[in-house]
Design a protein around this motif. Sequence first.
Motif, PDB file in Angstrom:
ATOM      1  N   VAL A   1      29.663  11.129  81.382  1.00  0.00           N
ATOM      2  CA  VAL A   1      29.976  10.007  80.254  1.00  0.00           C
ATOM      3  C   VAL A   1      28.607  10.265  79.038  1.00  0.00           C
ATOM      4  O   VAL A   1      28.913  10.617  78.059  1.00  0.00           O
ATOM      5  CB  VAL A   1      29.263   8.906  80.647  1.00  0.00           C
ATOM      6  N   ASP A   2      27.360  11.057  79.825  1.00  0.00           N
ATOM      7  CA  ASP A   2      26.643  11.889  78.606  1.00  0.00           C
ATOM      8  C   ASP A   2      27.350  12.657  77.810  1.00  0.00           C
ATOM      9  O   ASP A   2      26.823  12.890  76.186  1.00  0.00           O
ATOM     10  CB  ASP A   2      25.325  12.452  78.996  1.00  0.00           C
ATOM     11  N   ASN A   3      28.571  14.169  78.593  1.00  0.00           N
ATOM     12  CA  ASN A   3      28.886  14.973  77.772  1.00  0.00           C
ATOM     13  C   ASN A   3      30.026  15.054  76.924  1.00  0.00           C
ATOM     14  O   ASN A   3      30.287  15.399  75.943  1.00  0.00           O
ATOM     15  CB  ASN A   3      29.266  15.637  79.167  1.00  0.00           C
ATOM     16  N   ALA A   4      30.619  13.251  77.839  1.00  0.00           N
ATOM     17  CA  ALA A   4      31.396  12.386  76.856  1.00  0.00           C
ATOM     18  C   ALA A   4      30.886  12.468  75.336  1.00  0.00           C
ATOM     19  O   ALA A   4      31.533  12.314  74.085  1.00  0.00           O
ATOM     20  CB  ALA A   4      32.464  11.435  77.063  1.00  0.00           C
ATOM     21  N   LEU A   5      29.665  11.407  74.905  1.00  0.00           N
ATOM     22  CA  LEU A   5      29.006  10.921  73.794  1.00  0.00           C
ATOM     23  C   LEU A   5      28.171  12.009  73.508  1.00  0.00           C
ATOM     24  O   LEU A   5      28.303  11.860  71.964  1.00  0.00           O
ATOM     25  CB  LEU A   5      27.751  10.124  74.714  1.00  0.00           C
ATOM     26  N   ASP A   6      27.781  12.995  73.907  1.00  0.00           N
ATOM     27  CA  ASP A   6      27.421  14.097  73.167  1.00  0.00           C
ATOM     28  C   ASP A   6      28.786  15.512  72.468  1.00  0.00           C
ATOM     29  O   ASP A   6      28.374  15.276  71.022  1.00  0.00           O
ATOM     30  CB  ASP A   6      26.735  15.306  74.057  1.00  0.00           C
ATOM     31  N   ALA A   7      30.118  15.608  73.409  1.00  0.00           N
ATOM     32  CA  ALA A   7      30.946  15.864  72.546  1.00  0.00           C
ATOM     33  C   ALA A   7      31.298  14.946  71.004  1.00  0.00           C
ATOM     34  O   ALA A   7      32.120  15.712  70.409  1.00  0.00           O
ATOM     35  CB  ALA A   7      32.537  16.121  73.402  1.00  0.00           C
ATOM     36  N   LEU A   8      31.257  13.714  71.243  1.00  0.00           N
ATOM     37  CA  LEU A   8      31.852  12.826  70.238  1.00  0.00           C
ATOM     38  C   LEU A   8      30.970  12.551  69.322  1.00  0.00           C
ATOM     39  O   LEU A   8      30.397  11.758  68.131  1.00  0.00           O
ATOM     40  CB  LEU A   8      31.989  11.652  70.361  1.00  0.00           C
ATOM     41  N   ALA A   9      29.589  13.205  69.551  1.00  0.00           N
ATOM     42  CA  ALA A   9      28.510  13.287  67.910  1.00  0.00           C
ATOM     43  C   ALA A   9      28.991  13.197  66.983  1.00  0.00           C
ATOM     44  O   ALA A   9      29.886  14.873  66.539  1.00  0.00           O
ATOM     45  CB  ALA A   9      27.129  14.153  68.547  1.00  0.00           C
ATOM     46  N   GLY A  10      28.904  12.937  65.792  1.00  0.00           N
ATOM     47  CA  GLY A  10      29.074  12.455  64.610  1.00  0.00           C
ATOM     48  C   GLY A  10      30.117  12.107  64.088  1.00  0.00           C
ATOM     49  O   GLY A  10      30.597  12.081  62.682  1.00  0.00           O
ATOM     50  N   ALA A  11      30.802  11.978  65.185  1.00  0.00           N
ATOM     51  CA  ALA A  11      32.370  11.471  65.152  1.00  0.00           C
ATOM     52  C   ALA A  11      32.424   9.834  66.043  1.00  0.00           C
ATOM     53  O   ALA A  11      32.247  10.020  66.985  1.00  0.00           O
ATOM     54  CB  ALA A  11      33.619  12.222  65.475  1.00  0.00           C
ATOM     55  N   ARG A  12      33.776   9.472  65.199  1.00  0.00           N
ATOM     56  CA  ARG A  12      33.744   7.947  66.062  1.00  0.00           C
ATOM     57  C   ARG A  12      34.900   8.548  67.267  1.00  0.00           C
ATOM     58  O   ARG A  12      36.013   9.489  67.229  1.00  0.00           O
ATOM     59  CB  ARG A  12      33.684   7.372  65.086  1.00  0.00           C
ATOM     60  N   GLY A  13      34.951   7.738  68.324  1.00  0.00           N
ATOM     61  CA  GLY A  13      36.260   8.072  68.905  1.00  0.00           C
ATOM     62  C   GLY A  13      35.994   7.230  70.411  1.00  0.00           C
ATOM     63  O   GLY A  13      35.279   6.452  70.489  1.00  0.00           O
ATOM     64  N   TRP A  14      36.421   7.072  71.387  1.00  0.00           N
ATOM     65  CA  TRP A  14      36.851   6.532  72.283  1.00  0.00           C
ATOM     66  C   TRP A  14      36.517   7.389  74.016  1.00  0.00           C
ATOM     67  O   TRP A  14      36.516   8.416  73.625  1.00  0.00           O
ATOM     68  CB  TRP A  14      38.269   5.672  73.070  1.00  0.00           C
ATOM     69  N   ILE A  15      35.512   6.628  75.285  1.00  0.00           N
ATOM     70  CA  ILE A  15      35.568   7.200  75.654  1.00  0.00           C
ATOM     71  C   ILE A  15      36.281   6.966  76.732  1.00  0.00           C
ATOM     72  O   ILE A  15      35.746   4.886  77.448  1.00  0.00           O
ATOM     73  CB  ILE A  15      34.071   7.516  76.174  1.00  0.00           C
ATOM     74  N   GLU A  16      37.256   6.970  78.242  1.00  0.00           N
ATOM     75  CA  GLU A  16      37.774   6.289  79.489  1.00  0.00           C
ATOM     76  C   GLU A  16      37.037   6.801  81.011  1.00  0.00           C
ATOM     77  O   GLU A  16      37.041   7.661  81.106  1.00  0.00           O
ATOM     78  CB  GLU A  16      39.127   5.547  79.206  1.00  0.00           C
ATOM     79  N   VAL A  17      36.425   5.034  81.300  1.00  0.00           N
ATOM     80  CA  VAL A  17      35.961   5.948  82.957  1.00  0.00           C
ATOM     81  C   VAL A  17      36.895   5.603  83.811  1.00  0.00           C
ATOM     82  O   VAL A  17      36.693   4.072  83.712  1.00  0.00           O
ATOM     83  CB  VAL A  17      34.566   5.657  82.632  1.00  0.00           C
ATOM     84  N   SER A  18      36.928   5.823  84.782  1.00  0.00           N
ATOM     85  CA  SER A  18      37.910   5.563  85.580  1.00  0.00           C
ATOM     86  C   SER A  18      37.703   5.583  86.961  1.00  0.00           C
ATOM     87  O   SER A  18      36.909   7.479  86.837  1.00  0.00           O
ATOM     88  CB  SER A  18      39.468   6.181  86.382  1.00  0.00           C
TER      89      SER A  18
END
Length: 521
Positions: A424-441
């Motif tokens: 999740v942290d990796n996904a948040l870092d990948a979206l840094a500076g841009a709005r988006g979404w993360i889905e967890v399963s």
Amino acid sequence: MGGRGSLARQLLAWQLVVVFTLLCAVGAFAVVQAGANFATTEGRRMLSVAEDVAATSAMRDALVDPVRHAALAPFAETGRSLSGASYVIIADPGRRILTSPNPNQLGEPLELGDSTVLSGRSWVGELDGAIVAHVPVISADGGSVVGVVVAGQQSPGFFEGVLDSPDEALRLLGIALALGVIGSLLLTRRVKKQTLGLEPREITELVEHREALLHGIKEGVVGLDPQHRITLANDHARASLGLPEDCVGRSVRDLGLDERLQDVLTGDATGADQLVLREGSVLTMNRMPIAVHGVEVGAVVTLRDRTELMVLQNELDANRHATDTLRAQAHEFSNRLHTISGLIELGEYDEVRGFVHRISSAQGQWQVEVGSRIDDPAVAALLIAKSSLAAERGVGLRMDPDSRLGDVDEMLSTDLVTVLGNLVDNALDALAGARGWIEVSVTEDSAGVLVVVRDSGPGVAPDIAEEVFRNGFTTKAAAQGQRGLGLALTRQTCLRRGGSVQVHNDDGAVFTARLPVEVAV
């Protein structure tokens, strides 16, 4: 400590002993060889002298006439004086000595030894330290032996042979001795230079101190030669890197080490404080080339175990995330309180009730969703905390409707928190500076737990899909996408349990991690 120069003196003394021993052996061999030559030469000469005397007809006539035996002495003395023999003796067929330089031998039996002279054949040999020739005197009709002529030459003694050696040989021995001494001095000088003037005991103590230091320090030390062969490895390095007992002298390419570790040891990975994951440990390694007189002769690699530091860092990160979450919530609550306060001042009481209801519903919806699908408290708490952090960064965090996780054992729960938190942290870092979404399963079956985290970011280049897990903290792509050590820890956690982790692109990066229920042995 021994006095300076004692090593040189010892080497010089031993070299001189060797030289003198060799010279003595050569001298003895020369004397023995000279003795053998003397025996051959003098044997022939004595045989010639005895034959000349025995061939004299007047001597033969006097020998067969007992009355004329006194006339034999001049023949013997003439042969001795002309030839330089030590003695010439004449005896009758019964071995009785008739003439001799020694009057005490007259009338005594002649010592024949192995001589064959009485059978009519001449003989040359050694008797009583002299080279002797026995020649039979044959009668005028040639039918019988009428007497014996003996010519002898005393052999020189050992020291007499040395003193009588030719001057040229002595000069050669002297030259050999001088060369041996000079060579010994040059050798001792060279050895002393190579040992830096240290005495043997000092060298021994230096080696012992080095071994004690290498194996006593807590840091790992590995020495390498220019061909990347291990020249030394202390106990901590062997234990941390899993090196075999016979690693010294072997190339790092032949030890079955992973590519990351090989790159650091061989210098392919440059830079200070290189991080390497090894069997559950986080190692910091530094490689320093060694040069002597401007020529690189190898390298030294030092390593430290940073596992405890990484654990503390993870705990600090967790506390920082918690602090960020509280700060975000405090900021959000402050804005909401200001809104409620303003509505009250405006007298919009119905709007206040509606606003509070909407806030309560939105805040509790994620908690209810997580609580209804995730029974494990640690994983559920992690997802709730990550929701606030994602909200602060303007990223939507949602859960796959098919997610289901029961209450798992403590070790699996800890590993799930590590894997899920890092992804999740990796996904948040990948979206840094841009709005988006993360889905967890998060789904569970009889074999284990499957974790899938997808984001709407730029994704991962296919050619580094494996590299981000192995050396994610050093690759340029990882540096740009902020994919750090967390991915490597995620991979290590999955592999330790016998699972796996992979990534592919599907409108963004999709990380899939499988953690078996039972830890692989």
